[in-house]
Design a protein around this motif. Structure first.
Motif, short mmCIF file in Angstrom:
data_model
loop_
_atom_site.label_atom_id
_atom_site.label_comp_id
_atom_site.label_asym_id
_atom_site.label_seq_id
_atom_site.Cartn_x
_atom_site.Cartn_y
_atom_site.Cartn_z
N ALA A 29 0.83 -1.21 0.00
CA ALA A 29 0.00 0.00 0.00
C ALA A 29 0.86 1.26 0.00
N ALA A 30 1.94 1.26 0.78
CA ALA A 30 2.83 2.42 0.82
C ALA A 30 3.51 2.62 -0.53
N SER A 31 3.94 1.53 -1.16
CA SER A 31 4.58 1.62 -2.47
C SER A 31 3.59 2.15 -3.51
N TRP A 32 2.39 1.62 -3.52
CA TRP A 32 1.38 2.06 -4.48
C TRP A 32 1.04 3.53 -4.27
N PHE A 33 0.85 3.96 -3.00
CA PHE A 33 0.51 5.34 -2.73
C PHE A 33 1.62 6.29 -3.15
N THR A 34 2.87 5.91 -2.91
CA THR A 34 4.00 6.75 -3.29
C THR A 34 4.06 6.94 -4.80
N LYS A 35 3.87 5.87 -5.56
CA LYS A 35 3.87 5.98 -7.03
C LYS A 35 2.69 6.82 -7.51
N TRP A 36 1.52 6.62 -6.91
CA TRP A 36 0.34 7.39 -7.31
C TRP A 36 0.55 8.88 -7.01
N TYR A 37 1.09 9.19 -5.84
CA TYR A 37 1.30 10.58 -5.44
C TYR A 37 2.30 11.27 -6.37
N SER A 40 0.56 11.91 -9.70
CA SER A 40 -0.66 12.71 -9.66
C SER A 40 -0.42 14.19 -9.95
N GLY A 41 0.79 14.66 -9.79
CA GLY A 41 1.07 16.07 -10.03
C GLY A 41 0.88 16.92 -8.80
N MET A 42 0.44 16.33 -7.70
CA MET A 42 0.30 17.10 -6.47
C MET A 42 1.65 17.51 -5.92
N LEU A 43 2.65 16.71 -6.25
CA LEU A 43 3.99 16.98 -5.77
C LEU A 43 4.50 18.32 -6.28
N ARG A 44 4.26 18.58 -7.56
CA ARG A 44 4.72 19.83 -8.14
C ARG A 44 3.82 20.16 -9.32
N LYS A 45 3.14 21.27 -9.23
CA LYS A 45 2.31 21.74 -10.33
C LYS A 45 3.20 22.59 -11.23
N GLN A 46 3.44 22.12 -12.45
CA GLN A 46 4.32 22.85 -13.36
C GLN A 46 3.50 23.39 -14.51
N GLN A 47 3.53 24.69 -14.69
CA GLN A 47 2.79 25.34 -15.75
C GLN A 47 3.63 25.51 -17.01
N GLY A 48 4.93 25.38 -16.91
CA GLY A 48 5.78 25.51 -18.07
C GLY A 48 6.45 26.87 -18.19
N ASN A 49 6.23 27.78 -17.27
CA ASN A 49 6.84 29.11 -17.35
C ASN A 49 8.19 29.18 -16.64
N ILE A 50 8.43 28.29 -15.70
CA ILE A 50 9.69 28.28 -14.97
C ILE A 50 10.30 26.90 -15.12
#
Length: 123
Positions: A29-37, A40-50
């Motif tokens: 479960a921890a492995s699956w959650f880490t890969k999903w997280y 998911s893009g929650m880690l870093r939202k990148q818009q492409g400007n920086i």
């Protein structure tokens, strides 16, 4: 008396197997959650400007970085608690090395290369 010992041993084995099963379920479960997280893009939202173009360590906890912000290239110095703007660079001042295409060397390839170099050194 023998029946009580056997029952106790069987009970201990069942408890051990159950705890082992719970451990592996939690590990999965921890492995699956880490890969999903991470995906998911929650880690870093990148818009492409920086975009971080290049980093170069200059000391312990100190890094020079070239950052592209919009169409501008900025040279900054990052230390443990501070970030300092140094200068703006033009695209003509920068020289980008083109990465080699193809697969990166795996552990087996690297290990074979090290052994090959060691054999050359011993001859």
């Amino acid at each position: 008396m023998l029946i009580m010992v056997v029952n106790s041993m069987i009970s201990s084995i069942i408890k051990f197997i159950f705890l082992l099963l719970v451990f592996f379920v939690l590990l999965f479960a921890a492995s699956w959650f880490t890969k999903w997280y991470a995906k998911s893009g929650m880690l870093r939202k990148q818009q492409g400007n920086i975009e971080l173009m290049e980093s170069y360590p200059i000391g312990q906890g100190k890094v020079l970085q070239i950052v592209k912000a919009g169409n501008r290239y900025l040279l900054i110095a990052q230390a443990k608690d501070t970030i300092t703007y140094l200068t703006e660079l033009s695209e003509e001042e920068l020289h980008w090395s083109i990465p080699e295409t193809g697969k990166t060397a795996g552990f087996q390839d690297m290990f074979a290369e090290i052994l090959h170099k060691r054999e050359k050194g011993n001859k």
